[in-house]
Design an enzyme around this catalytic site. Structure first.
Site, PDB file in Angstrom:
ATOM      1  N   ASP A  53       0.897  -1.151   0.000  1.00 13.84           N
ATOM      2  CA  ASP A  53       0.000   0.000   0.000  1.00 13.84           C
ATOM      3  C   ASP A  53       0.932   1.196   0.000  1.00 13.84           C
ATOM      4  O   ASP A  53       1.560   1.505   1.018  1.00 13.84           O
ATOM      5  CB  ASP A  53      -0.891  -0.007   1.246  1.00 13.84           C
ATOM      6  CG  ASP A  53      -1.725   1.260   1.395  1.00 13.84           C
ATOM      7  OD1 ASP A  53      -1.573   2.200   0.575  1.00 13.84           O
ATOM      8  OD2 ASP A  53      -2.515   1.328   2.353  1.00 13.84           O
ATOM      9  N   ASN A  80       3.861   5.036 -10.287  1.00 14.80           N
ATOM     10  CA  ASN A  80       2.724   4.933 -11.190  1.00 14.80           C
ATOM     11  C   ASN A  80       1.383   4.768 -10.480  1.00 14.80           C
ATOM     12  O   ASN A  80       0.353   5.114 -11.052  1.00 14.80           O
ATOM     13  CB  ASN A  80       2.951   3.746 -12.144  1.00 14.80           C
ATOM     14  CG  ASN A  80       1.719   3.427 -12.943  1.00 14.80           C
ATOM     15  OD1 ASN A  80       1.349   4.155 -13.846  1.00 14.80           O
ATOM     16  ND2 ASN A  80       1.058   2.336 -12.597  1.00 14.80           N
ATOM     17  N   SER A 131       2.566  11.304 -14.190  1.00 20.84           N
ATOM     18  CA  SER A 131       1.682  12.428 -13.966  1.00 20.84           C
ATOM     19  C   SER A 131       0.496  12.297 -14.917  1.00 20.84           C
ATOM     20  O   SER A 131      -0.037  11.205 -15.103  1.00 20.84           O
ATOM     21  CB  SER A 131       2.451  13.742 -14.174  1.00 20.84           C
ATOM     22  OG  SER A 131       1.630  14.850 -13.900  1.00 20.84           O
ATOM     23  N   TYR A 145      -7.968  16.160  -8.647  1.00 24.25           N
ATOM     24  CA  TYR A 145      -7.041  15.281  -9.371  1.00 24.25           C
ATOM     25  C   TYR A 145      -5.908  16.116  -9.963  1.00 24.25           C
ATOM     26  O   TYR A 145      -4.728  15.808  -9.798  1.00 24.25           O
ATOM     27  CB  TYR A 145      -7.793  14.527 -10.466  1.00 24.25           C
ATOM     28  CG  TYR A 145      -6.912  13.686 -11.355  1.00 24.25           C
ATOM     29  CD1 TYR A 145      -6.547  12.399 -10.968  1.00 24.25           C
ATOM     30  CD2 TYR A 145      -6.448  14.170 -12.570  1.00 24.25           C
ATOM     31  CE1 TYR A 145      -5.735  11.618 -11.781  1.00 24.25           C
ATOM     32  CE2 TYR A 145      -5.632  13.401 -13.382  1.00 24.25           C
ATOM     33  CZ  TYR A 145      -5.281  12.127 -12.988  1.00 24.25           C
ATOM     34  OH  TYR A 145      -4.471  11.360 -13.790  1.00 24.25           O
ATOM     35  N   LYS A 149      -1.632  16.291  -9.417  1.00 25.87           N
ATOM     36  CA  LYS A 149      -0.689  16.122 -10.529  1.00 25.87           C
ATOM     37  C   LYS A 149       0.164  17.374 -10.731  1.00 25.87           C
ATOM     38  O   LYS A 149       1.340  17.269 -11.074  1.00 25.87           O
ATOM     39  CB  LYS A 149      -1.430  15.732 -11.809  1.00 25.87           C
ATOM     40  CG  LYS A 149      -2.110  14.364 -11.729  1.00 25.87           C
ATOM     41  CD  LYS A 149      -1.120  13.248 -11.424  1.00 25.87           C
ATOM     42  CE  LYS A 149      -1.775  11.877 -11.462  1.00 25.87           C
ATOM     43  NZ  LYS A 149      -0.808  10.780 -11.291  1.00 25.87           N
ATOM     44  N   THR A 180      -7.203   2.660 -20.359  1.00 25.59           N
ATOM     45  CA  THR A 180      -6.808   1.873 -19.191  1.00 25.59           C
ATOM     46  C   THR A 180      -8.069   1.715 -18.356  1.00 25.59           C
ATOM     47  O   THR A 180      -9.119   2.228 -18.706  1.00 25.59           O
ATOM     48  CB  THR A 180      -5.709   2.576 -18.357  1.00 25.59           C
ATOM     49  OG1 THR A 180      -6.272   3.747 -17.748  1.00 25.59           O
ATOM     50  CG2 THR A 180      -4.507   2.953 -19.211  1.00 25.59           C
TER      51      THR A 180
END
Length: 188
Positions: A53, A80, A131, A145, A149, A180
């Site tokens: 984690d 990632n 990023s 979000y 980033k 993805t």
């Protein structure tokens, strides 16, 4: 030797498989190592699944130390692990905000700090910060979000200048929309 977080799906899985395909060893950090059983079978001895984690600083530091102990060094760290957060800034709770910053900013910061002494000692290494285009451009509904980033971009840019004299390269990768499972089941 690569250390890749979020290695069970999306970019993390693709990076893990590409490195293994090239004959490189990958310490694949995931929440559920069983998700990598198929890849580990396909590339015997090259994929080392590790339960982690990334938001647990002690576990992250320990995972880096264990990987160095097992493999002798880490050449590439790929930060990632991530997820998305959709919603208006006003509606975002403090817990949601902290959780996303823990995952997107503090976890990479912890892992990077843990690996840097080893890379500095060897005089080489690469750190990849996954990023997003959201680290350059803000979109309504993605404010939180994007904030995480943007922060990751700042850390990557400053770090690159700080560690270049030690032979360490830092880069931020800023993908846009890709197919993805970022928005898929289990992505929360």
């Amino acid at each position: 030797v690569w250390f890749v977080t979020g290695a069970s799906s999306g970019f993390g899985r693709a990076i893990t498989e590409a490195a293994a395909e090239a004959g490189e060893t990958v310490v694949a950090a995931v929440r559920r190592p069983a998700a990598l059983a198929e890849l580990a079978e396909k590339y015997p001895g090259l994929i080392d699944p590790v339960a982690l984690d990334v938001t647990d600083p002690a576990a992250a530091e320990s995972a880096i130390a264990d990987a160095v102990a097992r493999h002798g060094h880490i050449d590439v760290l790929v930060n990632n692990a991530g997820r998305t957060q959709v919603g208006a800034v006003e509606e975002t709770t403090d817990d949601e905000l902290r959780s996303l910053f823990d995952l997107h900013l503090f976890a990479p910061f912890t892992l990077t700090r843990a690996v840097l002494p080893h890379m500095r000692e060897r005089g080489s290494g690469a750190i990849v910060m996954m990023s997003s285009v959201g680290g350059q451009v803000v979109m309504p509904g993605f404010g939180v979000y994007c904030a995480t980033k943007f922060g990751l971009e700042a850390v990557a840019e400053a770090l690159a200048a700080e560690v270049a004299p030690f032979g360490i390269t830092v880069m931020a990768v800023e993908p846009g929309a890709f197919r993805t499972n970022l928005f898929g089941p289990g992505a929360a």
